[in-house]
Design a protein around this motif. Sequence first.
Motif, mmCIF file in Angstrom:
data_model
loop_
_atom_site.group_PDB
_atom_site.id
_atom_site.type_symbol
_atom_site.label_atom_id
_atom_site.label_comp_id
_atom_site.label_asym_id
_atom_site.label_seq_id
_atom_site.Cartn_x
_atom_site.Cartn_y
_atom_site.Cartn_z
ATOM 1 N N GLU A 195 -51.502 38.425 -69.347
ATOM 2 C CA GLU A 195 -52.108 37.929 -70.581
ATOM 3 C C GLU A 195 -52.177 39.059 -71.596
ATOM 4 N N ILE A 196 -51.426 38.923 -72.670
ATOM 5 C CA ILE A 196 -51.371 39.972 -73.697
ATOM 6 C C ILE A 196 -52.742 40.148 -74.332
ATOM 7 N N ASP A 197 -53.234 41.364 -74.307
ATOM 8 C CA ASP A 197 -54.528 41.694 -74.897
ATOM 9 C C ASP A 197 -54.354 41.962 -76.387
ATOM 10 N N HIS A 198 -55.382 41.690 -77.166
ATOM 11 C CA HIS A 198 -55.280 41.914 -78.611
ATOM 12 C C HIS A 198 -55.111 43.388 -78.963
ATOM 13 N N ASP A 239 -53.068 45.382 -77.208
ATOM 14 C CA ASP A 239 -51.687 45.750 -76.859
ATOM 15 C C ASP A 239 -50.806 45.682 -78.106
ATOM 16 N N ASN A 272 -45.075 35.295 -75.348
ATOM 17 C CA ASN A 272 -46.487 35.627 -75.125
ATOM 18 C C ASN A 272 -46.979 36.658 -76.136
ATOM 19 N N ILE A 273 -46.131 37.625 -76.456
ATOM 20 C CA ILE A 273 -46.488 38.642 -77.454
ATOM 21 C C ILE A 273 -46.677 38.000 -78.819
ATOM 22 N N SER A 319 -49.900 36.083 -78.988
ATOM 23 C CA SER A 319 -51.026 37.013 -79.119
ATOM 24 C C SER A 319 -51.145 37.512 -80.551
ATOM 25 N N TYR A 320 -49.995 37.789 -81.168
ATOM 26 C CA TYR A 320 -49.996 38.247 -82.566
ATOM 27 C C TYR A 320 -50.594 37.186 -83.489
ATOM 28 N N ASN A 371 -52.895 35.160 -82.850
ATOM 29 C CA ASN A 371 -54.347 35.161 -82.671
ATOM 30 C C ASN A 371 -54.996 36.443 -83.183
ATOM 31 N N SER A 372 -54.223 37.518 -83.223
ATOM 32 C CA SER A 372 -54.759 38.801 -83.663
ATOM 33 C C SER A 372 -53.635 39.620 -84.278
#
Length: 202
Positions: free
Chosen positions: A117-120, A122, A142-143, A146-147, A149-150
């Motif tokens: 799970e890509i962390d914000h 990362d 997935n990256i 994540s982008y 969302n953040s």
Amino acid sequence: MKEHYYDKLLNINTKGVQKERNKVVHYNRYEPTPYSAIEKLFESYQLKSSDRLVDFGCGKGRFSFYIHYFYKASAVGVEMNGAFYQEAIENQDRYARKVKNESHHIHFYCGLAEEYEIDHRDNRFYFFNPFSVQIFMKVINNILLSYENSERQVELILYYAPDEYVHYLETQTFFEFKEEISLVTDYNQDPFERFLIYQLSY
């Protein structure tokens, strides 16, 4: 020579190549990035202490320890092989003694890359041709999610990247080519011996 020097400096053991092929379809055999190549990369590429790099197929953790020691960057190593993951954890214990317990900025995840799970936090992602383009596409997706969302500056570092990776990034994503760092010499004419840097640009 450099393999021994840096492992001793970092108080870790990351030498060796996986002798048998992975039994999991789409995942490639583990081989650590040569320290000489890492040196060449960071002659041109800048990494900050505020960066958090994810190394997909990290093996015993060499890249993570290197960037933390020299650049104070945080790192996450993602490794599906349980034996290599355990060696990375053992290396972390040894490295902690070297840096007086500052190794809490390094984390290891045992599992499939596409399930990480890509962390914000990362924002840098490293790939040494660890798996098929099908898995690569899932990880890139997935990256990108994540982008969304953040939002943050996101870059990919590819070493020995297959043509399929490059074609996918340049034709089906918002990643733009930023820089190539070639390792080709008079003694090594392999055109894949290079780093490719891509930056996310919406």
